[in-house]
Design a protein around this motif. Structure first.
Motif, PDB file in Angstrom:
ATOM      1  N   ASP A  77       0.516  -1.202   0.318  1.00  0.00           N
ATOM      2  CA  ASP A  77      -0.241  -0.113   0.010  1.00  0.00           C
ATOM      3  C   ASP A  77       1.220   1.224   0.103  1.00  0.00           C
ATOM      4  OD1 ASP A  77      -2.739  -0.935  -0.289  1.00  0.00           O
ATOM      5  OD2 ASP A  77      -2.626  -0.670   1.976  1.00  0.00           O
ATOM      6  N   VAL A  78       1.943   0.518   1.020  1.00  0.00           N
ATOM      7  CA  VAL A  78       2.668   2.826   0.518  1.00  0.00           C
ATOM      8  C   VAL A  78       3.088   2.620  -0.152  1.00  0.00           C
ATOM      9  CG1 VAL A  78       4.786   3.622   1.948  1.00  0.00           C
ATOM     10  CG2 VAL A  78       2.917   1.725   2.898  1.00  0.00           C
ATOM     11  N   ARG A  79       4.342   1.551  -0.938  1.00  0.00           N
ATOM     12  CA  ARG A  79       4.458   1.569  -2.269  1.00  0.00           C
ATOM     13  C   ARG A  79       3.765   2.237  -3.260  1.00  0.00           C
ATOM     14  NH1 ARG A  79       5.706  -3.990  -3.940  1.00  0.00           N
ATOM     15  NH2 ARG A  79       6.652  -3.138  -5.752  1.00  0.00           N
ATOM     16  N   ARG A  80       2.168   1.702  -3.259  1.00  0.00           N
ATOM     17  CA  ARG A  80       1.409   2.012  -4.085  1.00  0.00           C
ATOM     18  C   ARG A  80       0.743   4.010  -3.949  1.00  0.00           C
ATOM     19  NH1 ARG A  80      -0.650  -3.066  -4.880  1.00  0.00           N
ATOM     20  NH2 ARG A  80      -1.468  -3.111  -2.443  1.00  0.00           N
ATOM     21  N   LEU A  81       0.826   4.025  -2.836  1.00  0.00           N
ATOM     22  CA  LEU A  81       0.721   5.425  -2.193  1.00  0.00           C
ATOM     23  C   LEU A  81       1.866   6.707  -2.542  1.00  0.00           C
ATOM     24  CD1 LEU A  81      -0.591   5.126   1.569  1.00  0.00           C
ATOM     25  CD2 LEU A  81      -2.105   6.163  -0.840  1.00  0.00           C
ATOM     26  N   LEU A  82       3.111   6.478  -2.747  1.00  0.00           N
ATOM     27  CA  LEU A  82       4.396   6.693  -3.139  1.00  0.00           C
ATOM     28  C   LEU A  82       3.995   7.450  -4.990  1.00  0.00           C
ATOM     29  CD1 LEU A  82       6.327   8.270  -2.065  1.00  0.00           C
ATOM     30  CD2 LEU A  82       7.789   6.033  -2.184  1.00  0.00           C
ATOM     31  N   ARG A  83       3.853   6.256  -5.502  1.00  0.00           N
ATOM     32  CA  ARG A  83       4.046   6.306  -7.213  1.00  0.00           C
ATOM     33  C   ARG A  83       2.324   6.966  -7.356  1.00  0.00           C
ATOM     34  NH1 ARG A  83       7.126   0.499  -9.375  1.00  0.00           N
ATOM     35  NH2 ARG A  83       8.689   1.220  -8.036  1.00  0.00           N
ATOM     36  N   GLU A  84       1.647   6.910  -6.813  1.00  0.00           N
ATOM     37  CA  GLU A  84       0.249   6.650  -7.324  1.00  0.00           C
ATOM     38  C   GLU A  84      -0.237   6.030  -8.702  1.00  0.00           C
ATOM     39  OE1 GLU A  84       1.034  11.589  -7.035  1.00  0.00           O
ATOM     40  OE2 GLU A  84      -1.092  11.198  -5.735  1.00  0.00           O
ATOM     41  N   ALA A  85       0.880   5.044  -8.682  1.00  0.00           N
ATOM     42  CA  ALA A  85       0.133   3.980  -9.558  1.00  0.00           C
ATOM     43  C   ALA A  85       0.966   3.279  -9.136  1.00  0.00           C
ATOM     44  CB  ALA A  85       0.975   4.966 -10.791  1.00  0.00           C
ATOM     45  N   PRO A  86       0.171   1.735 -10.150  1.00  0.00           N
ATOM     46  CA  PRO A  86       0.513   0.394  -9.899  1.00  0.00           C
ATOM     47  C   PRO A  86       1.193   0.446  -9.909  1.00  0.00           C
ATOM     48  CG  PRO A  86      -0.787   0.385 -12.133  1.00  0.00           C
ATOM     49  CD  PRO A  86      -0.703   2.250 -11.350  1.00  0.00           C
ATOM     50  N   VAL A  87       2.278  -1.066  -8.721  1.00  0.00           N
ATOM     51  CA  VAL A  87       3.796  -0.921  -8.761  1.00  0.00           C
ATOM     52  C   VAL A  87       3.980  -2.382  -9.108  1.00  0.00           C
ATOM     53  CG1 VAL A  87       3.707   0.652  -7.022  1.00  0.00           C
ATOM     54  CG2 VAL A  87       3.098  -2.326  -5.952  1.00  0.00           C
ATOM     55  N   ALA A  88       5.035  -2.905  -9.238  1.00  0.00           N
ATOM     56  CA  ALA A  88       5.508  -4.550  -9.764  1.00  0.00           C
ATOM     57  C   ALA A  88       5.026  -5.497  -8.944  1.00  0.00           C
ATOM     58  CB  ALA A  88       6.722  -4.455  -9.742  1.00  0.00           C
ATOM     59  N   GLN A  89       4.694  -6.366  -8.784  1.00  0.00           N
ATOM     60  CA  GLN A  89       4.271  -7.528  -7.991  1.00  0.00           C
ATOM     61  C   GLN A  89       5.401  -8.318  -7.307  1.00  0.00           C
ATOM     62  OE1 GLN A  89       0.916  -9.135  -7.001  1.00  0.00           O
ATOM     63  NE2 GLN A  89       2.474  -9.746  -5.852  1.00  0.00           N
ATOM     64  N   ALA A  90       5.491  -7.913  -5.866  1.00  0.00           N
ATOM     65  CA  ALA A  90       6.178  -8.332  -5.948  1.00  0.00           C
ATOM     66  C   ALA A  90       6.185  -9.671  -5.205  1.00  0.00           C
ATOM     67  CB  ALA A  90       6.400  -7.514  -4.213  1.00  0.00           C
ATOM     68  N   LEU A  91       7.440 -11.020  -4.482  1.00  0.00           N
ATOM     69  CA  LEU A  91       7.281 -11.452  -4.806  1.00  0.00           C
ATOM     70  C   LEU A  91       7.591 -13.088  -3.992  1.00  0.00           C
ATOM     71  CD1 LEU A  91       7.829 -13.696  -8.582  1.00  0.00           C
ATOM     72  CD2 LEU A  91       5.958 -13.584  -7.275  1.00  0.00           C
ATOM     73  N   SER A  92       8.204 -11.434  -2.381  1.00  0.00           N
ATOM     74  CA  SER A  92       8.939 -11.727  -1.649  1.00  0.00           C
ATOM     75  C   SER A  92       8.953 -10.656  -0.532  1.00  0.00           C
ATOM     76  CB  SER A  92       9.909 -11.916  -1.823  1.00  0.00           C
ATOM     77  OG  SER A  92      11.633 -11.201  -2.500  1.00  0.00           O
ATOM     78  N   ASP A  93       9.055 -10.518   0.836  1.00  0.00           N
ATOM     79  CA  ASP A  93       8.777  -9.610   1.833  1.00  0.00           C
ATOM     80  C   ASP A  93      10.746  -8.713   1.053  1.00  0.00           C
ATOM     81  OD1 ASP A  93       6.787 -10.313   2.230  1.00  0.00           O
ATOM     82  OD2 ASP A  93       7.017 -11.162   4.189  1.00  0.00           O
ATOM     83  N   ALA A  94      11.148  -9.172   1.195  1.00  0.00           N
ATOM     84  CA  ALA A  94      12.693  -8.711   0.743  1.00  0.00           C
ATOM     85  C   ALA A  94      12.323  -7.818  -0.281  1.00  0.00           C
ATOM     86  CB  ALA A  94      13.675 -10.013   0.631  1.00  0.00           C
ATOM     87  N   SER A  95      12.059  -8.325  -1.237  1.00  0.00           N
ATOM     88  CA  SER A  95      11.740  -7.700  -2.774  1.00  0.00           C
ATOM     89  C   SER A  95      10.799  -6.480  -3.048  1.00  0.00           C
ATOM     90  CB  SER A  95      11.878  -8.404  -3.845  1.00  0.00           C
ATOM     91  OG  SER A  95      10.049  -8.852  -3.632  1.00  0.00           O
ATOM     92  N   ARG A  96      10.164  -6.709  -1.933  1.00  0.00           N
ATOM     93  CA  ARG A  96       9.419  -5.524  -2.092  1.00  0.00           C
ATOM     94  C   ARG A  96       9.499  -4.175  -0.868  1.00  0.00           C
ATOM     95  NH1 ARG A  96       5.413  -9.399  -0.411  1.00  0.00           N
ATOM     96  NH2 ARG A  96       4.028  -8.678  -1.811  1.00  0.00           N
ATOM     97  N   LEU A  97      10.203  -4.674  -0.133  1.00  0.00           N
ATOM     98  CA  LEU A  97      11.231  -4.127   2.074  1.00  0.00           C
ATOM     99  C   LEU A  97      12.046  -2.797   0.408  1.00  0.00           C
ATOM    100  CD1 LEU A  97      11.101  -5.870   4.246  1.00  0.00           C
ATOM    101  CD2 LEU A  97       9.722  -3.672   4.242  1.00  0.00           C
ATOM    102  N   GLU A  98      13.020  -3.768  -0.877  1.00  0.00           N
ATOM    103  CA  GLU A  98      13.976  -3.022  -1.245  1.00  0.00           C
ATOM    104  C   GLU A  98      13.690  -1.900  -1.854  1.00  0.00           C
ATOM    105  OE1 GLU A  98      17.597  -4.599  -4.570  1.00  0.00           O
ATOM    106  OE2 GLU A  98      16.371  -5.942  -3.589  1.00  0.00           O
ATOM    107  N   ASP A  99      12.462  -2.716  -2.730  1.00  0.00           N
ATOM    108  CA  ASP A  99      11.778  -1.419  -4.179  1.00  0.00           C
ATOM    109  C   ASP A  99      10.889  -0.796  -3.039  1.00  0.00           C
ATOM    110  OD1 ASP A  99      10.282  -1.294  -6.638  1.00  0.00           O
ATOM    111  OD2 ASP A  99       8.286  -0.938  -5.415  1.00  0.00           O
ATOM    112  N   LEU A 100      10.196  -0.819  -1.917  1.00  0.00           N
ATOM    113  CA  LEU A 100      10.023   0.782  -1.171  1.00  0.00           C
ATOM    114  C   LEU A 100      11.411   1.018  -0.720  1.00  0.00           C
ATOM    115  CD1 LEU A 100       7.871   2.224   0.055  1.00  0.00           C
ATOM    116  CD2 LEU A 100       7.762   0.705   1.988  1.00  0.00           C
ATOM    117  N   ALA A 101      12.221   1.310   0.176  1.00  0.00           N
ATOM    118  CA  ALA A 101      13.398   1.827   0.381  1.00  0.00           C
ATOM    119  C   ALA A 101      13.481   2.542  -0.785  1.00  0.00           C
ATOM    120  CB  ALA A 101      14.541   0.432   0.524  1.00  0.00           C
ATOM    121  N   ARG A 102      14.012   2.001  -2.155  1.00  0.00           N
ATOM    122  CA  ARG A 102      14.368   2.751  -3.176  1.00  0.00           C
ATOM    123  C   ARG A 102      13.501   3.861  -3.410  1.00  0.00           C
ATOM    124  NH1 ARG A 102      15.490  -1.594  -6.192  1.00  0.00           N
ATOM    125  NH2 ARG A 102      13.472  -1.946  -6.737  1.00  0.00           N
TER     126      ARG A 102
END
Length: 885
Positions: A77-102
């Protein structure tokens, strides 16, 4: 700029007494990128954090953690709020945390998480430490009723325990409340009861008498309209503005009720005019509501959600929650299926799967089961999607003829065919295609055509697959007649992909150009990045690396907009192949191994085998031939077992990168080859072959050309082959000590590059087994044919033919004699004779004339020149000897 923070309230209208904490927290977050504010309920944690966030110079995203939330839903949800757009489907918590941090770092954004304590202890630690520890320019600020445990290796973070206000600040708050809602006596008593907690001070100012449960008492005394409005706000997951609440009560009743609730401090209003309730108020009110009141509030919220401009995933989640609370399970099931595509498009396939799993067993209709399997496919869980689809197909076969069954069978078949191809199950794919109804649209027809051609390719029937593509292209009108660009483009794509895997490089350029030009303006869909990725692989095979890198960049950009894990896996596989073509062998091998593991876990066996073939090739190029050959043997066995014989050719092409044995024909150098690994390997092997024959000029020239190419750890084998060639040249010149030193250097270089330890000794044995060439057998030997390049003469049948004055036939004959039994292309013949690029208009006739002269010289010797498209080869008798210059 500010990123919208719809899910949470901003700072309250009255916020006093925390200036020191606001300043301190803001200063600390400029040095440490994560912070946690914790303390008792009602201490003002959310208000403090909102005040700090309001001073942040970059975007701010806010998310309140709700009961039932998990780490993945919060982070996505935070990833989508930040981009105000769809986000890439993450397959693991590590990948989604890395994307959000980036993303937080890229935008210098702040992420505010309220009520972190709702998550489990481990998830809290992961958010604060894994996410906060990755940040370098962004910030994470969370509130919690409990502190988050630390350990010795925890990254730095700021922690602030928030207690009650000091008395002076509490008096200021009391006065501010009085200026808004009317002066009230009793501060001293309120101060003694509240311990300075802002929430209790507010309640005291609103008239709470100090019973055991003052909030419950205030709520229980509410009139019906205010209670109804408060119930809606308590059961809402997000603050609502007055316009949205107007639908709850008729006329101006909503506005008046809001005013009275605000005066009682039961409803909070932020600076943006949105209304919500404090957690303590929410908890108390929800416990007081009757089932009828709760149902009415959920029904009102469903009406509100129809008009609110909410993110797609937030809307779906909220609607499903209210439908479930109302017991409207059939409506919920239909809504989830209808919203499945939207959830997938926004990178929430895992949430779709959870929603479908929450449905009662009685509602697991074929439509629900198909949506479930599709979600698994999107999440790259093909191993479980495949049996689900097989079971669903079997159940639909029993419903043949039922209303709507044909469209459902088509949908199931389309997904099952694709998954069967990914999983390398050709029999299931064929059976499904045969059972599918006549396509109901041109798009479904195209998908079935492409699937059928892919199946034929896998079955080893490439010519049949290409003929089907030709027929489809012709039926669509053909490119010359302005046919269907989409059909023509995808037919060209399928042809290029199959020829690429087949290794037919000379046929790749035309279908690639057609594919790219016909599909360049196609709408952004799941196949768009795949065209760019495939073209990158082919362009790198053709040595067009600048274009290949641009295609990869385009594919990644488009993939970022789509967020499809399957395409990401395919792109990573192709990108690794591109690195291999660039000569980055070790990096390519590591990337192929990593991608192969992901493909294995997903059950995407086609990509898995492509990765293993590429890894086998890289191992052979690196000189790890035992490992490489064993891997390719295993791939070949699996290909045969699965019946996907079309992939055998890819294995065979990979095997050609092994070092050939001494009895195999010499390697031909292609001067126009620009792929670093292939060019270096050709020159190293050709130099080794020329040196063994004593061809000093050719070997020296090839070694000089090899030297700038064979640098770095990726080219250790080529450098070792160069040292072997020098050893052979020294031996032919009688320099035994120098030859021994060169052999030792070859062994050292190979060992440093982790080349198989047996390879260099095996190749060096050829030197000791082959006697050095001198003047050859005596002229009078009955079966001797000696071509002496040192003396420029041909000795045979007791006679000597001088070649001194016949330069062009001599050069041609020498070039053929260096590689007896191997066809020399016309290009190589022309280069040997004239040192020029081949032009058929200039050279074909002259070449035929000089070939005839060579044949005349060899007449009766048992040695002859034979034409074999695309060039000529020298067939020699048993007594033939070539003495190199």
């Amino acid at each position: 700029m500010r990123t919208p923070t719809t899910p949470g309230l901003g700072p309250p209208a009255v916020f006093v007494g925390r200036a020191q904490e606001v300043r301190r927290l803001g200063e600390m977050l400029r040095r440490v990128h994560a912070g946690v504010v914790y303390g008792l309920p009602g201490a003002g944690k959310s208000a403090l954090v909102a005040a700090v966030a309001a001073r942040h110079r970059g975007p701010v995203v806010h998310r309140r953690v709700l009961p039932g939330d998990t780490l993945d839903t919060v982070v996505d949800d935070v990833r989508r709020l930040l981009r105000e757009a769809p986000v890439a489907q993450a397959l693991s918590d590590a990948s989604r945390l890395e994307d959000l941090a980036r993303e937080l770092d890229a935008h210098r954004a702040m992420c505010v998480l309220d009520d972190l304590h709702v998550l489990g202890p481990l998830e809290r630690v992961v958010l604060v430490e894994d996410l906060g520890g990755r940040l370098r320019k962004g910030a994470l600020l969370a509130t919690s009723r409990e502190s988050v445990p630390r350990h010795a290796s925890s990254p730095d973070r700021v922690e602030l325990r928030l207690d009650g206000l000091p008395e002076e600040a509490a008096r200021l708050l009391w006065r501010q409340l009085g200026s808004l809602y009317g002066n009230r006596d009793g501060f001293e008593e309120a101060w003694s009861r509240s311990r300075g907690l802002p929430f209790l001070l507010r309640r005291a100012h609103a008239g709470d008498t100090g019973g055991e449960e003052p909030v419950r008492a205030a709520l229980a005394a509410l009139p019906a309209d205010e209670r109804r409005l408060a119930a809606v706000l308590a059961l809402s997951e997000m603050p609502l503005d007055a316009g949205a609440l107007a639908a709850v009560l008729p006329g101006s009743a909503a506005e008046e009720s809001l005013r009275r609730l605000g005066a009682r401090l039961l409803v909070e209003t932020d600076a943006r005019g949105r209304h919500g309730v404090h957690d303590l108020v929410r908890e108390a009110l929800v416990s007081l509501l009757t089932p009828e009141e709760a149902n009415a509030a959920h029904a009102s919220l469903l009406e509100v959600l129809e008009r609110e401009p909410l993110p797609a995933v937030v809307r779906v989640r909220a609607v499903c929650r209210h439908l479930q609370a109302l017991g409207r399970h059939e409506a919920r099931a239909a809504f989830i299926v209808a919203q499945g595509e939207a959830l997938v498009r926004h990178g929430a396939a895992d949430e779709l799967l959870s929603l479908l799993d929450s449905l009662p067993e009685a509602l697991r209709t074929p439509e629900v089961r198909l949506a479930h399997a599709r979600a698994r496919v999107r999440l790259l869980d093909l191993r479980r999607a495949y049996p689900e689809l097989l079971a669903l197909r079997a159940s639909l076969e029993a419903l043949d003829g039922a209303p709507g069954s044909e469209a459902l069978r088509e949908g199931v078949g389309t997904v099952l065919v694709r998954v069967a191809l990914f999983s390398l199950e050709p029999e299931a794919c064929e059976r499904t295609l045969e059972a599918m109804p006549v396509p109901g649209s041109a798009e479904v027809f195209l998908q079935q055509l492409l699937a059928l051609t892919a199946l034929r390719f896998f079955q080893g029937r490439l010519d049949e697959a290409l003929a089907m593509l030709d027929g489809a292209a012709a039926a669509s009108g053909g490119a010359e007649s302005g046919g269907d660009r989409r059909v023509l483009g995808w037919c060209a794509y399928a042809r290029a992909l199959m020829l690429w895997i087949e290794g037919r490089d000379s046929e790749l350029a035309e279908p690639l150009a057609q594919c790219v030009s016909l599909l360049e303006d196609a709408p952004l869909d799941s196949r768009g990045p795949l065209v760019a990725a495939m073209s990158a692989g082919i362009l790198s095979r053709l040595g067009r690396f600048t274009e290949a890198e641009a295609a990869l960049a385009s594919a990644r950009e488009r993939l970022g907009q789509l967020g499809a894990p399957r395409l990401a896996l395919e792109l990573d596989c192709i990108a690794a192949w591109v690195r291999g073509e660039l000569g980055q062998r070790r990096a390519a091998l590591a990337a192929l191994w990593e991608t192969e593991v992901r493909a294995e876990r997903a059950g995407y066996l086609f990509v898995r085998l492509l990765c293993r073939v590429g890894a086998g090739r890289m191992l052979l190029e690196l000189g790890r031939r035992a490992e490489g050959q064993a891997l390719l043997d295993a791939v070949e066995a699996e290909v045969r077992t699965r019946g996907v014989l079309g992939l055998l050719r890819a294995v065979q092409v990979a095997r050609t990168l092994d070092v050939p044995g001494p009895q195999e024909p010499p390697v031909t150098v292609e001067p126009r080859e620009v792929r670093p690994g292939i060019a270096a390997r050709q020159r190293a092997l050709a130099a080794w072959g020329a040196a063994r024959q004593g061809d000093f000029v050719r070997a020296t020239g090839l070694l000089a050309a090899l030297e700038p190419m064979a640098t770095g750890a990726d080219f250790a084998l080529e450098r070792a082959l160069g040292h072997l060639a020098r050893a052979a040249l020294h031996r032919h010149a009688g320099r035994a000590k120098e030859a021994e030193a060169a052999l030792e250097q070859a062994a050292r270089t190979a060992a440093e590059g982790e080349v198989d330890p047996e390879l260099i000794p095996e190749l060096s044995r050829v030197l000791t087994a082959t006697p050095a060439t001198d003047a050859g057998p005596p002229v009078g030997a009955a079966d001797a044919v000696v071509l002496d390049a040192k003396r420029h003469e041909l000795r045979a049948l007791g006679r000597v033919v001088s070649l001194e004055r016949r330069a062009l036939p001599r050069r041609l004959l020498y070039a053929l004699a260096r590689q007896p039994g191997r066809t020399l292309s016309k290009e190589d013949c022309v280069r040997a004779m004239w040192n020029a690029d081949y032009d058929p208009r200039l050279h074909d006739n002259s070449l035929r004339v000089h070939v005839s002269h060579v044949r005349e010289m060899l007449e009766g010797t048992g040695t002859r020149v034979v034409f074999e498209d695309p060039g000529y080869r020298l067939e020699v008798a048993g007594g033939f000897t070539f003495v190199a210059e």
